[in-house]
Design an enzyme around this catalytic site. Structure first.
Site, PDB file in Angstrom:
ATOM      1  CG  ASP A 155      19.115   7.429  22.330  1.00  8.48           C
ATOM      2  OD1 ASP A 155      18.829   8.046  23.371  1.00  8.48           O
ATOM      3  OD2 ASP A 155      20.281   7.164  21.999  1.00  8.48           O
ATOM      4  CG  ASP A 178      20.285  11.936  24.939  1.00  5.96           C
ATOM      5  OD1 ASP A 178      20.896  11.681  25.996  1.00  5.96           O
ATOM      6  OD2 ASP A 178      20.002  11.079  24.085  1.00  5.96           O
TER       7      ASP A 178
END
Length: 167
Positions: free
Chosen positions: A120, A138
């Site tokens: 991330d 995401d």
């Protein structure tokens, strides 16, 4: 009908593959470029973190023998369901939504298979209030879900058509 199913399948696959490739490319770039905090805007920063769990770090504390199978099987099931749903919905918006969700699931599955965790790197915040870090996969999943909710919120007959097709 068969021609439309083929078009729906191609739409799903082209979006899913595009999302997957964009996700992997941006994660690889993040590993090279964002080893320290890079402020893009006062509310947006890029820096790399590794997430052993799912969204918001959920399930990251589970022991590996439980966590890994769960986090590997779930995206595979999601890929199958999103493809079939897109294929048999008879709707381009559904195919686009499912392609976004499927491509995002595939991007995070790739990370889990080859790294054991997800990369991330996008960080949003207002002052000291931070949204959990995320990536393109995401964001794609979230956009796909939002698009699907909007579609069914504004077109109730779409759900009735889907139910009738499965009978």
């Amino acid at each position: 009908m068969e021609n439309f199913l083929r078009k729906t399948a191609w739409l799903y696959l082209s979006i899913a593959v595009s999302v997957f490739l964009l996700d992997i490319i941006t994660k690889n770039l993040a590993e090279k470029l964002f080893t320290t905090h890079v402020e893009v805007f006062p509310f947006l920063e890029f820096y790399l973190i590794y997430n052993k769990g799912v969204a918001f770090g959920l399930l990251s504390e589970l022991p590996d023998p439980l966590r890994l199978p769960l986090l590997l099987i779930t995206p595979v099931i999601a890929l199958i369901i999103t493809f079939l749903y897109a294929l048999y919905s008879g709707d381009r918006i559904v195919a686009i939504s499912m392609g976004l969700i499927g491509g995002g699931a595939l991007g995070n599955l790739y990370d889990r298979l080859f790294l054991g965790m997800v990369r991330d790197f996008i960080h949003l915040h207002i002052g000291e209030y931070y949204w959990p870090a995320f990536n393109i996969a995401d964001a794609s999943i979230s956009i796909g879900i939002a698009l699907l909710i909007l579609k069914y919120f504004f077109t109730k007959p779409a759900l009735k058509n889907l139910v009738n097709r499965t009978r």
